[in-house]
Design a protein around this motif. Structure first.
Motif, short mmCIF file in Angstrom:
data_model
loop_
_atom_site.label_atom_id
_atom_site.label_comp_id
_atom_site.label_asym_id
_atom_site.label_seq_id
_atom_site.Cartn_x
_atom_site.Cartn_y
_atom_site.Cartn_z
N LEU A 166 0.88 -1.07 0.13
CA LEU A 166 0.33 -0.21 -0.42
C LEU A 166 0.71 1.79 0.42
CD1 LEU A 166 -2.99 -0.91 2.40
CD2 LEU A 166 -2.95 -0.77 -0.10
N LYS A 167 1.44 1.21 0.05
CA LYS A 167 2.49 2.26 1.08
C LYS A 167 3.75 2.65 -0.27
CE LYS A 167 4.48 4.12 4.37
NZ LYS A 167 5.24 4.10 5.89
N VAL A 168 3.91 1.99 -1.03
CA VAL A 168 4.60 1.44 -2.52
C VAL A 168 3.51 2.19 -3.20
CG1 VAL A 168 5.43 0.15 -4.30
CG2 VAL A 168 6.05 0.00 -2.23
N TYR A 169 2.81 1.94 -3.28
CA TYR A 169 1.07 2.52 -4.31
C TYR A 169 0.69 4.05 -3.71
CZ TYR A 169 -2.77 3.15 -7.01
OH TYR A 169 -3.93 3.44 -7.41
N SER A 170 0.97 4.21 -2.82
CA SER A 170 0.79 5.40 -2.08
C SER A 170 1.81 6.33 -2.56
CB SER A 170 0.11 5.47 -0.87
OG SER A 170 1.46 5.44 -0.24
N ARG A 171 3.04 5.73 -3.04
CA ARG A 171 4.41 6.92 -2.83
C ARG A 171 5.38 6.63 -3.63
NH1 ARG A 171 6.66 9.72 1.96
NH2 ARG A 171 8.12 9.57 0.79
#
Length: 69
Positions: free
Chosen positions: A53-58
């Motif tokens: 999720l962090k990969v996607y958002s950042r």
């Protein structure tokens, strides 16, 4: 352009299929890395999900000067 860079570019454009491909490509490595630190299987799954999720958002912050993994 390498396949990895192409995936990153697609993800930056909002291609959710690229996220699925990234998860498939890296999930075993991410799970193994997390499992080496956290032994509880449920925790490993939760943390791995947060990682992706962090990969996607950042993804916009990734400058490409280092290896994506």
């Amino acid at each position: 352009m390498s396949e990895e860079r192409a995936l990153v570019a697609r993800l930056r454009e909002g291609d959710t299929e690229a996220l699925r491909e990234i998860v498939e490509r890296y999930e075993s490595r991410i799970f193994a890395l997390i499992h080496g630190i956290v032994r509880d299987a449920h925790e490993v799954e939760d943390i791995a999900q947060e990682v992706f999720l962090k990969v996607y958002s950042r993804i916009g912050a990734f400058d490409g000067r280092s290896q994506f993994y």
